[in-house]
Each structure stands twice: as C-alpha cells, then as structure tokens.
Design a protein around this motif. Structure first.
Motif, PDB file in Angstrom:
ATOM      1  N   GLU A  32      -2.068  12.747   4.098  1.00  0.00           N
ATOM      2  CA  GLU A  32      -1.826  12.597   5.535  1.00  0.00           C
ATOM      3  C   GLU A  32      -1.441  11.147   5.852  1.00  0.00           C
ATOM      4  N   ALA A  33      -2.210  10.220   5.284  1.00  0.00           N
ATOM      5  CA  ALA A  33      -1.939   8.797   5.513  1.00  0.00           C
ATOM      6  C   ALA A  33      -0.555   8.428   4.994  1.00  0.00           C
ATOM      7  N   THR A  42       6.111   5.301   9.634  1.00  0.00           N
ATOM      8  CA  THR A  42       6.088   3.921  10.115  1.00  0.00           C
ATOM      9  C   THR A  42       7.180   3.104   9.443  1.00  0.00           C
ATOM     10  N   LEU A  70       2.763   5.915  -2.875  1.00  0.00           N
ATOM     11  CA  LEU A  70       3.917   6.697  -3.318  1.00  0.00           C
ATOM     12  C   LEU A  70       3.835   6.990  -4.814  1.00  0.00           C
ATOM     13  N   GLN A 117       2.128   9.447   7.321  1.00  0.00           N
ATOM     14  CA  GLN A 117       2.160   8.542   8.466  1.00  0.00           C
ATOM     15  C   GLN A 117       2.854   7.225   8.115  1.00  0.00           C
ATOM     16  N   MET A 118       2.499   6.694   6.954  1.00  0.00           N
ATOM     17  CA  MET A 118       3.061   5.399   6.554  1.00  0.00           C
ATOM     18  C   MET A 118       4.560   5.500   6.303  1.00  0.00           C
ATOM     19  N   LYS A 119       4.983   6.623   5.759  1.00  0.00           N
ATOM     20  CA  LYS A 119       6.415   6.797   5.533  1.00  0.00           C
ATOM     21  C   LYS A 119       7.163   6.792   6.867  1.00  0.00           C
ATOM     22  N   ALA A 158     -11.689   4.290   1.493  1.00  0.00           N
ATOM     23  CA  ALA A 158     -11.184   4.992   2.670  1.00  0.00           C
ATOM     24  C   ALA A 158     -10.947   6.466   2.367  1.00  0.00           C
ATOM     25  N   ARG A 190      -6.612  13.572   2.794  1.00  0.00           N
ATOM     26  CA  ARG A 190      -6.500  12.430   3.710  1.00  0.00           C
ATOM     27  C   ARG A 190      -5.413  11.466   3.261  1.00  0.00           C
ATOM     28  N   LEU A 203      -8.751   7.851   0.537  1.00  0.00           N
ATOM     29  CA  LEU A 203      -7.342   8.236   0.477  1.00  0.00           C
ATOM     30  C   LEU A 203      -6.970   8.612  -0.955  1.00  0.00           C
ATOM     31  N   GLU A 206       0.829  -1.202   0.000  1.00  0.00           N
ATOM     32  CA  GLU A 206       0.000   0.000   0.000  1.00  0.00           C
ATOM     33  C   GLU A 206       0.864   1.252   0.000  1.00  0.00           C
ATOM     34  N   LEU A 207       1.921   1.214   0.768  1.00  0.00           N
ATOM     35  CA  LEU A 207       2.854   2.334   0.776  1.00  0.00           C
ATOM     36  C   LEU A 207       3.381   2.605  -0.630  1.00  0.00           C
ATOM     37  N   LEU A 211      -8.452   1.835  -1.043  1.00  0.00           N
ATOM     38  CA  LEU A 211      -7.969   3.211  -0.895  1.00  0.00           C
ATOM     39  C   LEU A 211      -9.076   4.196  -1.255  1.00  0.00           C
ATOM     40  N   SER A 248       1.166   9.463  -5.532  1.00  0.00           N
ATOM     41  CA  SER A 248       1.475  10.808  -5.040  1.00  0.00           C
ATOM     42  C   SER A 248       2.360  11.566  -6.023  1.00  0.00           C
TER      43      SER A 248
END
Lengths: 115, 115
Positions: free
Chosen positions: B92-93, B100, B27, B96-98, B65, B89, B67, B22-23, B62, B30
């Motif tokens: 933002e997610a 993590t 990416l 956060q995932m980056k 949600a 959103r 995203l 998912e990351l 995605l 984005s």
DNA sequence: ACCTAGTACTATATAATGCAAGGTACTATG
DNA sequence: CATAGTACCTTGCATTATATAGTACTAGGT
C-alpha cells in the motif's frame, strides 16, 4: 489508510520534495527576477510547497556559493525586497542539476517499469 | 567547472538521490525476496548508489513500520541472511509513494519546460 | 502622534537522516 | 587455528528542512 502509514508516506513524500528543492528554486529564479514571496507563490502553483523557514536558508546558501545575486528594491507595501537572479555560475549549476535530475528520473522510472 | 561548484552540484545530486531512497529500496524488495547485498547490487545497476551504513537503518525503519518483513536464510558463504519482502502495508505504501513520485516528477518537468 | 496589521528578511533550536567508520559473528579454506 | 570473505549492526558526525520567534519597514485608522 491508517494514520501511522499516512505519516510514513507523508514523510517519504517530504523527502522526495526536499531533493528537488534547490533545483526548483533555481528554476524559478532563472525565469525571472523574483523575491522570496514570489518564489513561494510560483512553486505553490506547481504543488511544490516551500515555507519561509526553508526558503531563506536556501537563498543564503545559493548566495554564499555565488549561484545567485540580489538587488534591494524598495517596496511601498513594506520593507525592501531582495530580488534574486542567477549568476553565470548559477546558470552552469542549474544546467548540471537539470541533467542530474534527468538521470535520476530515468533510473527510477526504469526501476518502476521493470519490477 | 570549478571544484567548488562541482562540490555544490554533487551535493545537490546527493540530495535528489536521497529523496528517492526509500522508494527505490521498496521497489527492489517488491520485485523479489532479497537481502541487503542484493539490494545494493540491484540499485547500483540503476546508478542509484547506496552503501551499507545507509541501507541498514532504512531496512530497520521499514521493518519497524511493518512495511517489510524478513526471514533468516542460512548461507554456505557466511553468516545467515535476512531476506526481505513487502507486507500488505508495504504494498500500500509503495503504491502511494509511486504516485507521489509521479506527481513531483510532473511538477518539476513542467517547471523545466515552462521556464 | 500612536497603534495595529501586513509584509519581508533574519536568527535560533530541533529533528531527521545519509554516510563513514568500526565492530561482531558466521563460513570456508589453507 | 588463523585468515579471508561475507553479512549484519552501531555510533558519531554533518547537513538541512522546518518551526518559532524576532527585527524592521509601510500604510491606515483612531
């Protein structure tokens, strides 16, 4: 961050951790002979949380695949413990997994840098 | 390496890749508005193989949600395409995932170094 | 002697999800 | 109008992390 979004990213974090679980467990075992609770404690120190219900099945799989063996050791604190160590196969597998990890690591970090 | 062991480590590699799926997808989205085939092609360039049967469900999740969103774009090569982009959103997610990812990365690399 | 608490291993049920395989539908070309 | 190429979607299966509950051993208190 909304609760819904937090749930989503938490789940995503769990997925990432899952992927590294076996590698983490093998790494800990490669360092020293350990039993289940040791493994949980040591991984916790690296913020890699594992619970019993997850770890025992992993240890069983590793045992079945002959990547680890164990020896029973009596304990005065309760029932006997299974102390695990790597087999030669396990060491070979660990080497392979470390390389895989390194490759994925490289890919994701490049991706992060380039976008 | 024996076939059996190869299967085991291959599976482990798949697990690691799964965790970053998912990351990776976020990416790529984005970076640019893309449709499914673009995503597969771009990830392949980073050795992060994804197939249709995996990607479409992820894109649906995605989307559900919130995203990502998509816009239909006509194509002269076939059916119309869904071009995806991140929502606020989603951004933002992704942030956060980056983070993590970075944390897990740090943990595993320390573990590798210390054992 | 018995009961409780703590520890360690095991077994079962559930939910999430990657992936293979097959399906629908659109465009262009011969 | 049939075929090929492209794009999206759905279904079924297998894997597996996790929660939960259970078994069994030791030690210590009553």
């Amino acid at each position: 961050m909304s609760n819904e979004l937090k749930n989503y990213t938490d789940n995503s974090a769990a997925q990432m951790r899952k992927g590294t679980l076996e590698l983490s467990v093998l790494l800990v075992i490669s360092d020293d002979e350990v039993y289940a609770s040791d493994i949980i404690t040591k991984l916790k120190a690296y913020d890699l949380l594992v619970v019993e219900g997850t770890l025992y099945p992993i240890l069983s799989r590793l045992k079945d695949a002959e990547l680890v063996t164990y020896t029973w050791v009596e304990s005065k604190d309760g029932p006997p413990r299974k102390y695990y160590k790597l087999t030669p196969r396990g060491k070979e597998a660990l080497g392979q997994m470390k390389e895989t990890w390194s490759n994925i690591n490289k890919s994701i970090n490049q991706l992060i840098k380039n976008v």
